[in-house]
Write a protein that holds these residues in place. Sequence first.
Motif, PDB file in Angstrom:
ATOM      1  N   TYR A  68       0.695  -1.327  -0.042  1.00 47.90           N
ATOM      2  CA  TYR A  68       0.061  -0.044   0.060  1.00 47.90           C
ATOM      3  C   TYR A  68       0.756   1.172  -0.082  1.00 47.90           C
ATOM      4  CZ  TYR A  68      -4.177  -2.803   0.931  1.00 47.90           C
ATOM      5  OH  TYR A  68      -5.167  -3.607   1.024  1.00 47.90           O
ATOM      6  N   ALA A  69       0.362   2.275  -0.616  1.00 49.62           N
ATOM      7  CA  ALA A  69       0.927   3.755  -0.495  1.00 49.62           C
ATOM      8  C   ALA A  69       0.279   4.007   0.787  1.00 49.62           C
ATOM      9  CB  ALA A  69       0.385   4.581  -1.503  1.00 49.62           C
ATOM     10  N   MET A  70       1.229   4.984   1.647  1.00 52.03           N
ATOM     11  CA  MET A  70       0.720   5.306   2.764  1.00 52.03           C
ATOM     12  C   MET A  70       0.905   6.803   2.833  1.00 52.03           C
ATOM     13  SD  MET A  70       0.250   2.372   4.485  1.00 52.03           S
ATOM     14  CE  MET A  70       0.087   3.165   6.185  1.00 52.03           C
ATOM     15  N   GLY A  71       0.060   7.382   3.579  1.00 51.11           N
ATOM     16  CA  GLY A  71      -0.037   8.925   3.574  1.00 51.11           C
ATOM     17  C   GLY A  71      -0.358   9.612   5.209  1.00 51.11           C
ATOM     18  N   TRP A  72      -0.276  10.659   5.288  1.00 49.97           N
ATOM     19  CA  TRP A  72      -0.659  11.460   6.380  1.00 49.97           C
ATOM     20  C   TRP A  72      -1.312  12.619   6.042  1.00 49.97           C
ATOM     21  CZ3 TRP A  72      -0.119   9.834  11.514  1.00 49.97           C
ATOM     22  CH2 TRP A  72       0.847   9.026  11.647  1.00 49.97           C
ATOM     23  N   PHE A  73      -2.486  12.734   6.683  1.00 50.50           N
ATOM     24  CA  PHE A  73      -3.210  14.095   6.358  1.00 50.50           C
ATOM     25  C   PHE A  73      -3.451  14.624   7.804  1.00 50.50           C
ATOM     26  CE2 PHE A  73      -5.167  13.863   2.062  1.00 50.50           C
ATOM     27  CZ  PHE A  73      -4.426  12.751   1.761  1.00 50.50           C
ATOM     28  N   ARG A  74      -4.056  16.036   7.705  1.00 49.87           N
ATOM     29  CA  ARG A  74      -4.333  16.628   9.094  1.00 49.87           C
ATOM     30  C   ARG A  74      -5.414  17.444   8.970  1.00 49.87           C
ATOM     31  NH1 ARG A  74       1.097  20.842   9.458  1.00 49.87           N
ATOM     32  NH2 ARG A  74       0.545  22.264   7.580  1.00 49.87           N
ATOM     33  N   GLN A  75      -6.034  17.701   9.997  1.00 45.84           N
ATOM     34  CA  GLN A  75      -7.417  18.628   9.974  1.00 45.84           C
ATOM     35  C   GLN A  75      -7.312  19.321  11.287  1.00 45.84           C
ATOM     36  OE1 GLN A  75     -10.957  16.356   9.635  1.00 45.84           O
ATOM     37  NE2 GLN A  75     -12.050  17.832   8.882  1.00 45.84           N
ATOM     38  N   ALA A  76      -7.286  20.737  11.036  1.00 43.58           N
ATOM     39  CA  ALA A  76      -7.643  21.872  12.003  1.00 43.58           C
ATOM     40  C   ALA A  76      -8.964  22.090  12.247  1.00 43.58           C
ATOM     41  CB  ALA A  76      -6.566  22.897  11.605  1.00 43.58           C
ATOM     42  N   PRO A  77      -9.215  22.515  13.375  1.00 47.84           N
ATOM     43  CA  PRO A  77     -10.670  23.005  13.562  1.00 47.84           C
ATOM     44  C   PRO A  77     -11.277  23.753  12.720  1.00 47.84           C
ATOM     45  CG  PRO A  77      -9.389  23.083  15.849  1.00 47.84           C
ATOM     46  CD  PRO A  77      -8.299  22.737  14.569  1.00 47.84           C
ATOM     47  N   LEU A  86      -1.515   3.530  -7.739  1.00 48.88           N
ATOM     48  CA  LEU A  86      -0.532   3.050  -8.572  1.00 48.88           C
ATOM     49  C   LEU A  86       0.567   4.133  -8.744  1.00 48.88           C
ATOM     50  CD1 LEU A  86      -2.938   1.566 -11.466  1.00 48.88           C
ATOM     51  CD2 LEU A  86      -1.450   0.398  -9.550  1.00 48.88           C
ATOM     52  N   GLY A  87       1.773   3.494  -9.109  1.00 45.64           N
ATOM     53  CA  GLY A  87       2.755   4.450  -9.521  1.00 45.64           C
ATOM     54  C   GLY A  87       3.641   5.227  -8.265  1.00 45.64           C
ATOM     55  N   SER A  88       4.440   6.195  -8.611  1.00 43.24           N
ATOM     56  CA  SER A  88       5.261   6.610  -7.718  1.00 43.24           C
ATOM     57  C   SER A  88       4.585   7.768  -7.094  1.00 43.24           C
ATOM     58  CB  SER A  88       6.875   7.170  -8.242  1.00 43.24           C
ATOM     59  OG  SER A  88       6.234   8.209  -9.032  1.00 43.24           O
ATOM     60  N   ALA A  89       5.150   8.440  -5.951  1.00 43.68           N
ATOM     61  CA  ALA A  89       4.291   9.384  -5.232  1.00 43.68           C
ATOM     62  C   ALA A  89       4.286  10.774  -6.153  1.00 43.68           C
ATOM     63  CB  ALA A  89       5.288   9.546  -3.815  1.00 43.68           C
ATOM     64  N   THR A  90       4.879  10.760  -7.254  1.00 48.35           N
ATOM     65  CA  THR A  90       4.645  11.771  -8.215  1.00 48.35           C
ATOM     66  C   THR A  90       3.249  11.882  -8.657  1.00 48.35           C
ATOM     67  OG1 THR A  90       5.715  10.540 -10.057  1.00 48.35           O
ATOM     68  CG2 THR A  90       7.035  11.999  -8.763  1.00 48.35           C
ATOM     69  N   ASN A  91       2.393  10.635  -8.746  1.00 45.30           N
ATOM     70  CA  ASN A  91       1.310  10.786  -9.083  1.00 45.30           C
ATOM     71  C   ASN A  91       0.365  11.695  -8.403  1.00 45.30           C
ATOM     72  OD1 ASN A  91      -1.509   9.947  -9.540  1.00 45.30           O
ATOM     73  ND2 ASN A  91      -1.041   7.631  -9.490  1.00 45.30           N
ATOM     74  N   PRO A  92      -0.345  12.324  -9.014  1.00 43.76           N
ATOM     75  CA  PRO A  92      -1.467  13.494  -8.093  1.00 43.76           C
ATOM     76  C   PRO A  92      -2.175  12.698  -7.214  1.00 43.76           C
ATOM     77  CG  PRO A  92      -1.117  14.215 -10.468  1.00 43.76           C
ATOM     78  CD  PRO A  92      -0.566  12.772 -10.409  1.00 43.76           C
ATOM     79  N   ALA A  93      -2.694  11.453  -7.558  1.00 42.05           N
ATOM     80  CA  ALA A  93      -3.546  10.841  -6.565  1.00 42.05           C
ATOM     81  C   ALA A  93      -3.262  10.666  -5.014  1.00 42.05           C
ATOM     82  CB  ALA A  93      -3.880   9.426  -6.994  1.00 42.05           C
ATOM     83  N   TYR A  94      -1.778  10.561  -4.885  1.00 41.38           N
ATOM     84  CA  TYR A  94      -1.276  10.496  -3.428  1.00 41.38           C
ATOM     85  C   TYR A  94      -1.684  11.795  -2.641  1.00 41.38           C
ATOM     86  CZ  TYR A  94       1.852   6.720  -4.537  1.00 41.38           C
ATOM     87  OH  TYR A  94       2.448   5.277  -4.743  1.00 41.38           O
ATOM     88  N   ARG A  95      -2.131  12.907  -3.407  1.00 42.96           N
ATOM     89  CA  ARG A  95      -2.331  14.050  -2.511  1.00 42.96           C
ATOM     90  C   ARG A  95      -3.997  14.269  -2.200  1.00 42.96           C
ATOM     91  NH1 ARG A  95       1.158  18.559  -2.714  1.00 42.96           N
ATOM     92  NH2 ARG A  95       3.237  18.025  -3.881  1.00 42.96           N
ATOM     93  N   SER A  96      -4.654  13.003  -2.723  1.00 45.03           N
ATOM     94  CA  SER A  96      -5.949  13.046  -2.565  1.00 45.03           C
ATOM     95  C   SER A  96      -6.580  12.194  -1.450  1.00 45.03           C
ATOM     96  CB  SER A  96      -6.827  12.888  -3.995  1.00 45.03           C
ATOM     97  OG  SER A  96      -8.164  12.729  -3.534  1.00 45.03           O
ATOM     98  N   ARG A  97      -7.319  12.672  -0.519  1.00 46.98           N
ATOM     99  CA  ARG A  97      -7.810  11.796   0.412  1.00 46.98           C
ATOM    100  C   ARG A  97      -8.769  10.794  -0.042  1.00 46.98           C
ATOM    101  NH1 ARG A  97     -12.037  15.604   3.841  1.00 46.98           N
ATOM    102  NH2 ARG A  97     -13.174  16.420   2.048  1.00 46.98           N
ATOM    103  N   TYR A  98      -9.331  11.141  -1.342  1.00 51.37           N
ATOM    104  CA  TYR A  98     -10.159   9.842  -1.841  1.00 51.37           C
ATOM    105  C   TYR A  98      -9.506   8.762  -2.535  1.00 51.37           C
ATOM    106  CZ  TYR A  98     -13.214  13.956  -1.056  1.00 51.37           C
ATOM    107  OH  TYR A  98     -13.881  15.114  -0.466  1.00 51.37           O
ATOM    108  N   SER A  99      -8.246   8.884  -2.423  1.00 45.61           N
ATOM    109  CA  SER A  99      -7.328   7.778  -3.018  1.00 45.61           C
ATOM    110  C   SER A  99      -7.088   6.811  -1.915  1.00 45.61           C
ATOM    111  CB  SER A  99      -6.040   8.373  -3.604  1.00 45.61           C
ATOM    112  OG  SER A  99      -6.264   9.275  -4.716  1.00 45.61           O
ATOM    113  N   TYR A 100      -7.569   6.998  -0.796  1.00 48.60           N
ATOM    114  CA  TYR A 100      -7.179   6.209   0.396  1.00 48.60           C
ATOM    115  C   TYR A 100      -8.358   5.343   0.903  1.00 48.60           C
ATOM    116  CZ  TYR A 100      -2.793   8.727   0.013  1.00 48.60           C
ATOM    117  OH  TYR A 100      -1.448   9.210  -0.183  1.00 48.60           O
ATOM    118  N   THR A 101      -8.196   4.220   1.492  1.00 48.18           N
ATOM    119  CA  THR A 101      -9.045   3.207   1.788  1.00 48.18           C
ATOM    120  C   THR A 101      -9.362   3.098   3.355  1.00 48.18           C
ATOM    121  OG1 THR A 101      -8.577   1.964  -0.143  1.00 48.18           O
ATOM    122  CG2 THR A 101      -9.688   1.006   1.722  1.00 48.18           C
TER     123      THR A 101
END
Length: 129
Positions: free
Chosen positions: A32-41, A102-117
Amino acid sequence: QVQLVDAGGGLVQAGGSLRLSCAASGFRIGSYAMGWFRQAPGKERDFVAAIGWRGGSTVYADSVKGRFTISRDNAKNTVYLQMNSLNPEDTAVYYCTAGNILGSATNPAYRSRYSYTYWGQGTQVTVSS
């Protein structure tokens, strides 16, 4: 049961450091690709950093580039986020996430929260000025 457990948050003064961890169970993060997101109030959940499933590619939000480092230990089934030079604008709940991207982290999908399960429960990071 698939689970991501975020940990390592806390209260730190501006200029300080924290290391977040994300332990996975019920699946192997190695595929799996792994990511971190954050949410401020009152704000949207924003992208912070991501790492490709092979671990060789990473991508960061401009606001954290040069200060944060994402890494993964597939053997330990754990992902980390090292955060240095923290400032009050970094205050948020931080979420770990996993996705089949799919692909490396240059794929814009890595930046979208909707790409993650899968998502962790979040860990609070508070930076005081």
